[in-house]
Structure formats: structure tokens, C-alpha cells
Design an enzyme around this catalytic site. Sequence first.
Site, mmCIF file in Angstrom:
data_model
loop_
_atom_site.group_PDB
_atom_site.id
_atom_site.type_symbol
_atom_site.label_atom_id
_atom_site.label_comp_id
_atom_site.label_asym_id
_atom_site.label_seq_id
_atom_site.Cartn_x
_atom_site.Cartn_y
_atom_site.Cartn_z
ATOM 1 N N GLY A 133 0.800 -1.228 0.000
ATOM 2 C CA GLY A 133 0.000 0.000 0.000
ATOM 3 C C GLY A 133 0.827 1.271 0.000
ATOM 4 N N LYS A 144 3.390 3.212 2.293
ATOM 5 C CA LYS A 144 2.828 3.639 3.580
ATOM 6 C C LYS A 144 3.739 3.242 4.739
ATOM 7 C CE LYS A 144 -1.298 3.481 6.409
ATOM 8 N NZ LYS A 144 -2.612 2.891 6.646
ATOM 9 N N GLN A 207 3.658 -8.868 -5.247
ATOM 10 C CA GLN A 207 2.376 -9.489 -5.541
ATOM 11 C C GLN A 207 2.077 -9.260 -7.023
ATOM 12 O OE1 GLN A 207 0.073 -6.175 -3.075
ATOM 13 N NE2 GLN A 207 -1.398 -7.564 -3.980
ATOM 14 N N HIS A 237 -4.738 -8.659 -0.917
ATOM 15 C CA HIS A 237 -3.756 -9.521 -0.247
ATOM 16 C C HIS A 237 -4.065 -11.011 -0.347
ATOM 17 C CE1 HIS A 237 -6.762 -8.901 2.857
ATOM 18 N NE2 HIS A 237 -6.352 -7.685 3.108
ATOM 19 N N ASN A 265 -0.746 -6.913 8.284
ATOM 20 C CA ASN A 265 -0.636 -5.649 7.563
ATOM 21 C C ASN A 265 0.558 -4.864 8.094
ATOM 22 O OD1 ASN A 265 -3.000 -6.389 6.327
ATOM 23 N ND2 ASN A 265 -4.299 -4.988 7.468
ATOM 24 N N ASP A 267 0.795 -1.825 8.514
ATOM 25 C CA ASP A 267 0.395 -0.691 9.369
ATOM 26 C C ASP A 267 -0.259 -1.117 10.688
ATOM 27 O OD1 ASP A 267 -2.158 -1.498 8.640
ATOM 28 O OD2 ASP A 267 -2.610 0.266 7.430
ATOM 29 N N LYS A 412 -4.527 3.836 10.090
ATOM 30 C CA LYS A 412 -5.143 4.095 8.783
ATOM 31 C C LYS A 412 -5.321 5.591 8.530
ATOM 32 C CE LYS A 412 -6.000 -0.363 8.085
ATOM 33 N NZ LYS A 412 -5.134 -1.119 7.152
#
Length: 523
Positions: A133, A144, A207, A237, A265, A267, A412
Site C-alpha cells: 500500500g 505507507k 504481488q 492480499h 498488515n 500498518d 489508517k
Amino acid sequence: MASKIKDALPSHLKPSNGAAEAQDTGRHHGKSQSHVAFENTSTSVAASQMRNALNNLADTVTDPKDKQRFETEMDNFFALFRRYLNDKAKGNEIEWSRISPPKSEQVVDYNSLGNSESVEFLSKLAVLKLNGGLGTSMGCVGPKSVIEVRDGMSFLDLSVRQIEFLNRTYDVNVPFVLMNSFNTDADTANIIKKYEGHNIDIMTFNQSRYPRILKDSLLPAPKSANSQISDWYPPGHGDVYESLYNSGILDKLLERGVEILFLSNADNLGAVVDLNILQHMIETKAEYIMELTDKTKADVKGGTIIDYEGQARLLEIAQVPKQYVNEFKSIKKFKYFNTNNVWMNLRAVKRVVENNELAMEIIPNGKSIPADKKGEADVSIVQLETAVGAAIRHFHNAHGVNVPRRRFLPVKTCSDLMLVKSDLYTLKHGQLVMDPNRFGPAPLIKLGNDFKKVSNFQSRIPSIPKILELDHLTITGGVNLGRGVVLKGTVIIVATEGSTIDVPPGSILENVVVQGSLRLLEH
């Protein structure tokens, strides 16, 4: 009758959930035979046209090795596309009447796990962070995971510190794996160079890069393999299983004796290695464990674990028929939600990929590509995505573990950033630990649009207020906080449009509502 015939077929001839054939194998929710025939024909035509277009895309790749990799990726995409067409033609909506909350054996309570914290299994473990991301939603450029979250350190820095501490403390070598996307790969490759002298093995893979689908024609948006970046997308994902396998990283890990992968994740600052869950997984011979936590009012949109005809499954809000959305959000019926912390057995992953068993629920995501020229309309496209948690039904003895809330600390928004930067937490070996003097869960923080970007957040709140005794904070409009501010109880600060509220340095706000405008001039 159709179902009886289906039941009589040998198992290898029965259409699976992910069967790509467009034939009619069951009920069609009241569709007439002519409607079904029309949809089956449309499905076949769309599949055939997509296949031809993908072959043409592959012909634009000149290097033989690159072409082989590209063709594998397009084959995986085509299988996903064909399943999507099939689901649409059959009206394969989830049947709400068959959904139940999970059975007791499908969710194990974390407190019931053994707590001997056996370290002998660490040699079998690797840690994977989903690093695909970008930081665009928080107004940042690049991955991120490089946003600074605490004491000058990014998400990635904190993860590296955690693994280093684990390796040093227990004299092990837990590999740290990053799944990047084509959006984050180049930047990440440069960033991880700074860890070269550290006690950590970092492995990366990408990915998949799938073509966006033009909504009107159901053809791929790109016209060649090196078409503009906005013609492609990373497919969620759920793609981790095939990408891990196709990249060769899966086999590399198995060769090193790694059997268990802990995925989360990038984050989620609460997703740290937990020796109790690792031991539970190995002792119960579970191939897959999903970490769940108790749902609160803030989590009603999160995916949840359900029992679907005796099988544990993941249910996302995007799959829920409109009339049942409120029931899905109910905290009484569905008590848990998925943290996206997942533990998986790598040999089992290898098996399900090689046997083509994966048929995760597809989430179609409608978006638009900005027009090339002024005056032209934006192009409507569809992205087909899958979620890593949806694979739970493909693994043996798969179940959930209901974990404490501390294992779910996602960032987020800048509201989340304010929380993790505050005095509520201290940093210990890369891990955020809540102050033991805090009573109850973390406070609920809601910052308005003026705080959406990290740069705005930092200029308006240059010094994070003390929030140890805060329950709820809402700030909207042009609000600036001075240094050394203390917030307690419920605090609501609303600056009316066009006006500003400057909260003076050293202010203590407890159970107050501040409205209107307040400007303090320095003398």
C-alpha cells in the site's frame, strides 16, 4: 433433480465453488431458462475475448523469461476473471439463511492457550508484512510503511527492531519477508538497504500485477505489457498465496526449515510475534489460524468469521446482501472481527496452490481511470480482488483465536497516528506497550478533514497532547493545539467554518465542548 445428479457425480467431476465452467449446475434464483442461456453465452464470449486480449498482451513481451512470468500472471488473472463471470451468471450470492455465528470449536480464546512461551518453534517461523500500500490516503508519497509513526521511526523500522530483538534474545534467525506491489517495490528496495548491517534476513517479492477491466467491454485496460501504470492493479492480499509460490520465496523458506508464516498488515503496530499462538498452532497441527478480536462500534465494517454449513469462513461487508448489512454489523450476532493477523502452514500453502484448490470469494471493486484528454469522460473500470482471510476454508483444522485488542493497533488515519504517538504508549524493542495506568481500552479519536494529511496534522498539532485519561476526542475545523495540552474524559472542539480555535499551551480540557472561534494573539 439437478442437485441429485450433481451429488451422484464422482468427486473429481463435481464442479467446485471456483469451477470456471459456465454451465448451469443448480438453482438460478428464479432466472428463466432463456435468461440463463443468454448469460451462459455472454459468459463464454466474454471469457473468450479476454483470453485473446491477454494472449495479445503477452505477445508484446520480448524477453523469453519475462514473457513466461507474464503469462503465468495472466493465467492466474484469467482464472479469477472466469470465476467472476461464472459467479455473476449464476447469481452466486452468499445464502444468508445458511450463515451462523462461529461454533465454539471454530474460535479458541487466547487466554485458554498454554503460556509456556516455548521458543523451540521460532526456528520454524518467518514473518511476512503486507507492504503493497501507498501512503496517499494520509497525504504521503511512497510506501505507507515508511511513514514516521513514533520517535522518528517508521512502520518498517519498528518491524525490523522487533525481529532483531527476537533474533538476538533467543539466538535464532527469523526471516523477515515483505510482499510489495509494483507501486512500492522500487522505493522499498532502496529503503531496506539501510538495514544491511542489522541482525536480520530480509526477503522481498512482488504481488501480482493484474490488468484493470474496462467495465463496458469486459476487456483489459492495457494495450501492451508496458502500458501506463494506471492500467494495472495489485489484486488484494488474497494474492499472497500464489505470489509467494510463483516468486520462489515459498520454496526458499521451506529449504531453510521454515514451516510457519505469520502474516499481517504493515500498518498494524500490534501484530508482533506471539509465542503462545505459534506453539498452539504447531501442537494442534492447525494449517491456518486467523486472529480475531472482539468487535466494537468502531469495527462494524470489518470482516468476520462465520460458520457456513459447518465450515469456518470469512465474511466481508462487500459480500453481504444490502438487506442484511445491519445484521452483519450487529455486535450481538457477530462478536468478532478479523484483524488480518494470519498464521499459515507453508507446506499446506504449497499444496493448495499446486492443486489449484484456491477459490476465494471475489470482491469486485469499481473505480475510474482519469481521462487522457480534457473534455473526455473518465473510464469506468473493475478490479477483481481477494482477501487473505477468505482462504480459511481451504485449510485443515483452520480456526480463529480470539486475541486481546492490543494485537490490533492499525494506523489508517491521522486520528490513529495521534493515538500511537501519544503518552498512552511507550516503545519497547520496537513494540508499542500501553501504559499500565490506563484504565480500559484506548480512547476513540476522530479528527476532521483539516487533519486528513500528515502535513496538516503535524502543523496543527505540533506537540501531541497528554491523553492518558481521555475517553473520546472529536476535533473538526481549523483547530490548533498548543504545547503541553492535557485532554481528559470527553472533549469536543468544533471550529465554525471560516474561523479558528487556538487551544493555548498548557491547557487542561476535561469533559468540555469548545465551539465557535478562539484566537489568542501573542504579545
